[in-house]
Design a protein around this motif. Sequence first.
Motif, short mmCIF file in Angstrom:
data_model
loop_
_atom_site.label_atom_id
_atom_site.label_comp_id
_atom_site.label_asym_id
_atom_site.label_seq_id
_atom_site.Cartn_x
_atom_site.Cartn_y
_atom_site.Cartn_z
N ALA A 196 -10.49 34.60 32.64
CA ALA A 196 -9.07 34.26 32.68
C ALA A 196 -8.77 33.33 33.85
O ALA A 196 -8.03 32.35 33.70
CB ALA A 196 -8.22 35.52 32.76
N ILE A 197 -9.35 33.60 35.01
CA ILE A 197 -9.13 32.75 36.18
C ILE A 197 -9.72 31.36 35.96
O ILE A 197 -9.08 30.35 36.28
CB ILE A 197 -9.70 33.42 37.44
CG1 ILE A 197 -8.88 34.65 37.80
CG2 ILE A 197 -9.73 32.46 38.62
CD1 ILE A 197 -9.47 35.50 38.89
N VAL A 198 -10.92 31.30 35.37
CA VAL A 198 -11.55 29.99 35.09
C VAL A 198 -10.69 29.19 34.12
O VAL A 198 -10.43 28.00 34.35
CB VAL A 198 -12.98 30.20 34.54
CG1 VAL A 198 -13.53 28.91 33.96
CG2 VAL A 198 -13.88 30.74 35.63
N PHE A 199 -10.23 29.81 33.05
CA PHE A 199 -9.41 29.10 32.09
C PHE A 199 -8.05 28.72 32.67
O PHE A 199 -7.47 27.70 32.31
CB PHE A 199 -9.25 29.92 30.81
CG PHE A 199 -10.38 29.75 29.85
CD1 PHE A 199 -10.18 29.13 28.63
CD2 PHE A 199 -11.66 30.20 30.16
CE1 PHE A 199 -11.23 28.95 27.73
CE2 PHE A 199 -12.70 30.04 29.28
CZ PHE A 199 -12.49 29.41 28.07
N LEU A 200 -7.54 29.53 33.58
CA LEU A 200 -6.28 29.20 34.25
C LEU A 200 -6.45 27.97 35.14
O LEU A 200 -5.59 27.10 35.16
CB LEU A 200 -5.81 30.40 35.06
CG LEU A 200 -4.41 30.33 35.63
CD1 LEU A 200 -3.38 30.34 34.50
CD2 LEU A 200 -4.16 31.48 36.57
N VAL A 201 -7.56 27.91 35.85
CA VAL A 201 -7.83 26.74 36.70
C VAL A 201 -8.00 25.49 35.85
O VAL A 201 -7.48 24.42 36.18
CB VAL A 201 -9.07 27.00 37.59
CG1 VAL A 201 -9.54 25.72 38.26
CG2 VAL A 201 -8.78 28.08 38.61
N ILE A 202 -8.70 25.61 34.73
CA ILE A 202 -8.85 24.47 33.83
C ILE A 202 -7.49 24.04 33.30
O ILE A 202 -7.21 22.84 33.17
CB ILE A 202 -9.82 24.80 32.69
CG1 ILE A 202 -11.24 25.00 33.24
CG2 ILE A 202 -9.83 23.70 31.63
CD1 ILE A 202 -12.24 25.51 32.22
N SER A 203 -6.63 24.99 33.00
CA SER A 203 -5.28 24.68 32.53
C SER A 203 -4.49 23.91 33.60
O SER A 203 -3.74 22.99 33.27
CB SER A 203 -4.55 25.96 32.15
OG SER A 203 -3.21 25.71 31.86
N ILE A 204 -4.67 24.30 34.85
CA ILE A 204 -3.98 23.60 35.94
C ILE A 204 -4.53 22.18 36.08
O ILE A 204 -3.76 21.22 36.25
CB ILE A 204 -4.12 24.39 37.25
CG1 ILE A 204 -3.33 25.69 37.16
CG2 ILE A 204 -3.65 23.56 38.44
CD1 ILE A 204 -3.58 26.65 38.31
N VAL A 205 -5.85 22.04 35.99
CA VAL A 205 -6.47 20.71 36.12
C VAL A 205 -6.04 19.80 34.97
O VAL A 205 -5.76 18.62 35.17
CB VAL A 205 -8.01 20.85 36.18
CG1 VAL A 205 -8.69 19.51 36.05
CG2 VAL A 205 -8.42 21.54 37.47
N LYS A 206 -5.98 20.35 33.76
CA LYS A 206 -5.57 19.56 32.58
C LYS A 206 -4.06 19.32 32.54
O LYS A 206 -3.58 18.62 31.67
CB LYS A 206 -5.99 20.28 31.30
CG LYS A 206 -7.46 20.38 31.10
CD LYS A 206 -7.97 19.16 30.43
CE LYS A 206 -9.42 19.38 30.05
NZ LYS A 206 -9.98 18.22 29.44
N LYS A 207 -3.32 19.94 33.47
CA LYS A 207 -1.86 19.80 33.57
C LYS A 207 -1.15 20.18 32.27
O LYS A 207 -0.26 19.48 31.79
CB LYS A 207 -1.49 18.38 34.00
CG LYS A 207 -2.02 18.06 35.36
CD LYS A 207 -1.64 16.68 35.80
CE LYS A 207 -2.22 16.47 37.19
NZ LYS A 207 -2.13 15.13 37.65
N GLU A 208 -1.55 21.34 31.75
CA GLU A 208 -0.87 21.85 30.57
C GLU A 208 0.51 22.36 30.95
O GLU A 208 0.75 22.74 32.10
CB GLU A 208 -1.68 23.00 29.95
CG GLU A 208 -2.97 22.56 29.34
CD GLU A 208 -3.72 23.71 28.68
OE1 GLU A 208 -4.58 23.43 27.86
OE2 GLU A 208 -3.45 24.88 29.02
#
Length: 102
Positions: free
Chosen positions: A59-71
């Motif tokens: 969940a933390i990894v996917f949350l960080v990816i979401s932040i990087v992708k600026k969703e």
Amino acid sequence: MNEINFKKWAFHFTIWSFIINGISLFFKINFNSITGEVYNYEERIFYLSILSQLMLLLAIVFLVISIVKKEKRNYQFWTTLVYALVFGIIPILILMFGYHFV
């Protein structure tokens, strides 16, 4: 890979981690040392905690990816962020720095 909704998957992993923690709590509450199933109890709790921590890490990894992708941020993002802080980051900080600020 642009079609993956990372905050949605982070939210799903958060829900699964929450459910696994609830099952673990149920096992801890209903534990009876008189029956002699101590080994089975410890093994169940051990595997459930590993699975829960794995779900939290994902969940933390996917949350960080979401932040990087600026969703776009919605309830899934904020729920996952609060859950990750409460059950992931704050306990790690407490273990690292001791119980001085609690």
